[in-house]
Write a protein that holds these residues in place. Structure first.
Motif, PDB file in Angstrom:
ATOM      1  N   GLY A 252       0.802  -1.215   0.000  1.00 10.04           N
ATOM      2  CA  GLY A 252       0.000   0.000   0.000  1.00 10.04           C
ATOM      3  C   GLY A 252       0.840   1.272   0.000  1.00 10.04           C
ATOM      4  O   GLY A 252       2.030   1.247   0.306  1.00 10.04           O
ATOM      5  N   THR A 253       0.195   2.370  -0.347  1.00  5.04           N
ATOM      6  CA  THR A 253       0.823   3.687  -0.307  1.00  5.04           C
ATOM      7  C   THR A 253       0.532   4.313   1.049  1.00  5.04           C
ATOM      8  O   THR A 253      -0.630   4.424   1.448  1.00  5.04           O
ATOM      9  N   VAL A 254       1.595   4.707   1.749  1.00  2.00           N
ATOM     10  CA  VAL A 254       1.454   5.262   3.095  1.00  2.00           C
ATOM     11  C   VAL A 254       2.233   6.564   3.184  1.00  2.00           C
ATOM     12  O   VAL A 254       3.442   6.589   2.942  1.00  2.00           O
ATOM     13  N   ILE A 255       1.526   7.635   3.538  1.00  2.00           N
ATOM     14  CA  ILE A 255       2.148   8.945   3.723  1.00  2.00           C
ATOM     15  C   ILE A 255       2.084   9.299   5.205  1.00  2.00           C
ATOM     16  O   ILE A 255       1.004   9.343   5.796  1.00  2.00           O
ATOM     17  N   GLY A 256       3.239   9.549   5.797  1.00  2.00           N
ATOM     18  CA  GLY A 256       3.314   9.989   7.184  1.00  2.00           C
ATOM     19  C   GLY A 256       3.505  11.489   7.241  1.00  2.00           C
ATOM     20  O   GLY A 256       4.233  12.054   6.423  1.00  2.00           O
ATOM     21  N   VAL A 257       2.835  12.127   8.181  1.00  2.00           N
ATOM     22  CA  VAL A 257       2.965  13.579   8.375  1.00  2.00           C
ATOM     23  C   VAL A 257       3.301  13.802   9.847  1.00  2.00           C
ATOM     24  O   VAL A 257       2.508  13.462  10.723  1.00  2.00           O
ATOM     25  N   ILE A 258       4.465  14.355  10.096  1.00  2.71           N
ATOM     26  CA  ILE A 258       4.927  14.493  11.476  1.00  2.71           C
ATOM     27  C   ILE A 258       5.604  15.850  11.671  1.00  2.71           C
ATOM     28  O   ILE A 258       6.360  16.299  10.809  1.00  2.71           O
ATOM     29  N   PRO A 259       5.323  16.543  12.767  1.00  2.00           N
ATOM     30  CA  PRO A 259       6.018  17.806  13.020  1.00  2.00           C
ATOM     31  C   PRO A 259       7.465  17.532  13.440  1.00  2.00           C
ATOM     32  O   PRO A 259       7.775  16.492  14.021  1.00  2.00           O
ATOM     33  N   GLU A 260       8.320  18.472  13.143  1.00  2.98           N
ATOM     34  CA  GLU A 260       9.755  18.329  13.418  1.00  2.98           C
ATOM     35  C   GLU A 260      10.031  17.928  14.865  1.00  2.98           C
ATOM     36  O   GLU A 260      10.827  17.026  15.132  1.00  2.98           O
ATOM     37  N   PHE A 261       9.344  18.566  15.827  1.00  3.45           N
ATOM     38  CA  PHE A 261       9.652  18.298  17.229  1.00  3.45           C
ATOM     39  C   PHE A 261       9.236  16.900  17.681  1.00  3.45           C
ATOM     40  O   PHE A 261       9.725  16.398  18.687  1.00  3.45           O
ATOM     41  N   LEU A 262       8.338  16.237  16.939  1.00  8.98           N
ATOM     42  CA  LEU A 262       7.934  14.878  17.293  1.00  8.98           C
ATOM     43  C   LEU A 262       8.676  13.815  16.489  1.00  8.98           C
ATOM     44  O   LEU A 262       8.555  12.637  16.783  1.00  8.98           O
ATOM     45  N   LYS A 263       9.436  14.247  15.519  1.00 10.32           N
ATOM     46  CA  LYS A 263      10.077  13.299  14.614  1.00 10.32           C
ATOM     47  C   LYS A 263      10.924  12.279  15.373  1.00 10.32           C
ATOM     48  O   LYS A 263      10.862  11.088  15.104  1.00 10.32           O
TER      49      LYS A 263
ATOM     50  N   LYS B 190      10.891  11.906  18.911  1.00  8.99           N
ATOM     51  CA  LYS B 190      10.141  11.382  20.060  1.00  8.99           C
ATOM     52  C   LYS B 190       9.249  10.204  19.669  1.00  8.99           C
ATOM     53  O   LYS B 190       9.162   9.212  20.389  1.00  8.99           O
ATOM     54  N   GLU B 191       8.548  10.314  18.546  1.00 12.90           N
ATOM     55  CA  GLU B 191       7.628   9.267  18.127  1.00 12.90           C
ATOM     56  C   GLU B 191       8.313   8.222  17.243  1.00 12.90           C
ATOM     57  O   GLU B 191       7.671   7.305  16.760  1.00 12.90           O
ATOM     58  N   VAL B 192       9.597   8.350  17.024  1.00 11.54           N
ATOM     59  CA  VAL B 192      10.365   7.402  16.231  1.00 11.54           C
ATOM     60  C   VAL B 192       9.693   7.204  14.864  1.00 11.54           C
ATOM     61  O   VAL B 192       8.941   6.261  14.652  1.00 11.54           O
ATOM     62  N   PHE B 193       9.975   8.121  13.950  1.00 11.30           N
ATOM     63  CA  PHE B 193       9.313   8.102  12.650  1.00 11.30           C
ATOM     64  C   PHE B 193       9.608   6.826  11.880  1.00 11.30           C
ATOM     65  O   PHE B 193      10.651   6.209  12.021  1.00 11.30           O
ATOM     66  N   HIS B 194       8.655   6.449  11.069  1.00 15.35           N
ATOM     67  CA  HIS B 194       8.755   5.233  10.255  1.00 15.35           C
ATOM     68  C   HIS B 194       9.620   5.553   9.037  1.00 15.35           C
ATOM     69  O   HIS B 194       9.320   6.462   8.283  1.00 15.35           O
ATOM     70  N   ASP B 195      10.675   4.791   8.834  1.00 10.93           N
ATOM     71  CA  ASP B 195      11.602   5.102   7.741  1.00 10.93           C
ATOM     72  C   ASP B 195      11.357   4.290   6.471  1.00 10.93           C
ATOM     73  O   ASP B 195      12.152   4.341   5.534  1.00 10.93           O
ATOM     74  N   SER B 196      10.237   3.567   6.391  1.00 11.99           N
ATOM     75  CA  SER B 196       9.941   2.769   5.195  1.00 11.99           C
ATOM     76  C   SER B 196       8.667   3.227   4.488  1.00 11.99           C
ATOM     77  O   SER B 196       8.081   2.477   3.716  1.00 11.99           O
TER      78      SER B 196
ATOM     79  N   ARG C 265       6.148   8.068   1.643  1.00 12.72           N
ATOM     80  CA  ARG C 265       6.560   9.475   1.735  1.00 12.72           C
ATOM     81  C   ARG C 265       6.403   9.927   3.179  1.00 12.72           C
ATOM     82  O   ARG C 265       5.419   9.598   3.832  1.00 12.72           O
ATOM     83  N   LEU C 266       7.378  10.677   3.664  1.00 15.44           N
ATOM     84  CA  LEU C 266       7.299  11.287   4.991  1.00 15.44           C
ATOM     85  C   LEU C 266       7.360  12.801   4.819  1.00 15.44           C
ATOM     86  O   LEU C 266       8.304  13.326   4.213  1.00 15.44           O
ATOM     87  N   ILE C 267       6.358  13.477   5.338  1.00 19.52           N
ATOM     88  CA  ILE C 267       6.304  14.938   5.278  1.00 19.52           C
ATOM     89  C   ILE C 267       6.550  15.463   6.682  1.00 19.52           C
ATOM     90  O   ILE C 267       5.863  15.074   7.627  1.00 19.52           O
ATOM     91  N   VAL C 268       7.537  16.352   6.821  1.00 18.35           N
ATOM     92  CA  VAL C 268       7.860  16.947   8.112  1.00 18.35           C
ATOM     93  C   VAL C 268       7.338  18.377   8.109  1.00 18.35           C
ATOM     94  O   VAL C 268       7.673  19.169   7.224  1.00 18.35           O
ATOM     95  N   THR C 269       6.497  18.691   9.115  1.00 15.39           N
ATOM     96  CA  THR C 269       5.910  20.034   9.210  1.00 15.39           C
ATOM     97  C   THR C 269       6.566  20.821  10.340  1.00 15.39           C
ATOM     98  O   THR C 269       7.264  20.258  11.182  1.00 15.39           O
ATOM     99  N   GLN C 270       6.286  22.108  10.376  1.00 15.23           N
ATOM    100  CA  GLN C 270       6.846  22.977  11.403  1.00 15.23           C
ATOM    101  C   GLN C 270       6.159  22.804  12.753  1.00 15.23           C
ATOM    102  O   GLN C 270       6.793  22.950  13.784  1.00 15.23           O
ATOM    103  N   ASN C 271       4.835  22.498  12.720  1.00 13.71           N
ATOM    104  CA  ASN C 271       4.089  22.414  13.974  1.00 13.71           C
ATOM    105  C   ASN C 271       2.852  21.536  13.803  1.00 13.71           C
ATOM    106  O   ASN C 271       2.584  21.029  12.715  1.00 13.71           O
ATOM    107  N   MET C 272       2.095  21.382  14.875  1.00 12.70           N
ATOM    108  CA  MET C 272       0.909  20.525  14.877  1.00 12.70           C
ATOM    109  C   MET C 272      -0.196  21.074  13.964  1.00 12.70           C
ATOM    110  O   MET C 272      -0.897  20.309  13.305  1.00 12.70           O
TER     111      MET C 272
END
Length: 193
Positions: free
Chosen positions: A58-69, A71-77, A80-87
């Motif tokens: 499947g296609t999975v897009i993660g969206v995570i703010p920089e400060f949680l990247k 802490k929440e241990v972002f998924h590296d597989s 697409r991972l989009i990093v935002t400035q804030n919530m």
């Protein structure tokens, strides 16, 4: 539905069924060729839904703010991972990338994200189908509270019916696929949007 944003916990909770059903939902969405948009973590309920979709291509897009990247241990597989400035930017990006909303078990953040999207729908800012996958009755008390809000005159019955709920994945998706949005509330007109 082509793309569903799923709000859920970065913790696993105390019942195995929370993560098992999240994994199953991820697989189901992927097999239906529905893109998953979610919070970007590889842990908790979030990690399980992503892995379920990824495991069947499947296609999975993660969206995570920089400060949680971290802490929440972002998924590296992810696809697409989009990093935002804030919530706030995160929620807006998730909204832009999806055409439906599902809530799974989670905590304060899950509720906050879900209710903001529900409020936007009530205000006529979108007309996405909104669903709750009520794993093991996790949201029974919340749904009772929503009915109380209707009964006490704080939420219109029409606004309550915007939320579809089921304990079964296929039944919930079927309800959402067949959702027909209500007309805009009388106190909002299209020129105001």
């Amino acid at each position: 539905m082509k793309s569903v944003v799923v709000f859920c916990g970065s913790s696993e909770g105390l019942e195995r069924e929370y993560t098992a059903q999240a994994y199953a939902l991820g697989r189901f969405l992927a097999k239906q060729h529905i893109r998953l948009v979610y919070g970007g973590a590889k842990i908790g309920v979030m990690g399980k839904i992503a892995q379920g979709a990824l495991d069947v291509g499947g296609t999975v897009i993660g969206v995570i703010p920089e400060f949680l990247k971290k802490k929440e241990v972002f998924h590296d597989s992810l696809s697409r991972l989009i990093v935002t400035q804030n919530m706030h930017e995160r929620k807006l990006k998730m909204h832009e990338l999806s055409d439906a909303i599902i809530m799974l078990p989670g905590g304060y953040g899950t509720l906050e994200e879900f209710f903001e999207m529900l409020t936007w729908s009530q205000l006529g800012l979108h007309q996405y189908p909104i669903g709750i996958l009520n794993t093991n009755g996790f949201y029974d008390e919340l749904l009772a509270m929503l009915r109380k809000m209707v009964g006490k005159g704080f939420v219109a019955q029409e606004s309550y019916t915007m939320v579809m709920e089921d304990t079964d994945i296929e039944k919930l998706i079927d309800k959402m696929e067949n959702y027909r949005p209500l007309p805009l509330p009388k106190w909002i007109n299209k020129e105001q949007l």
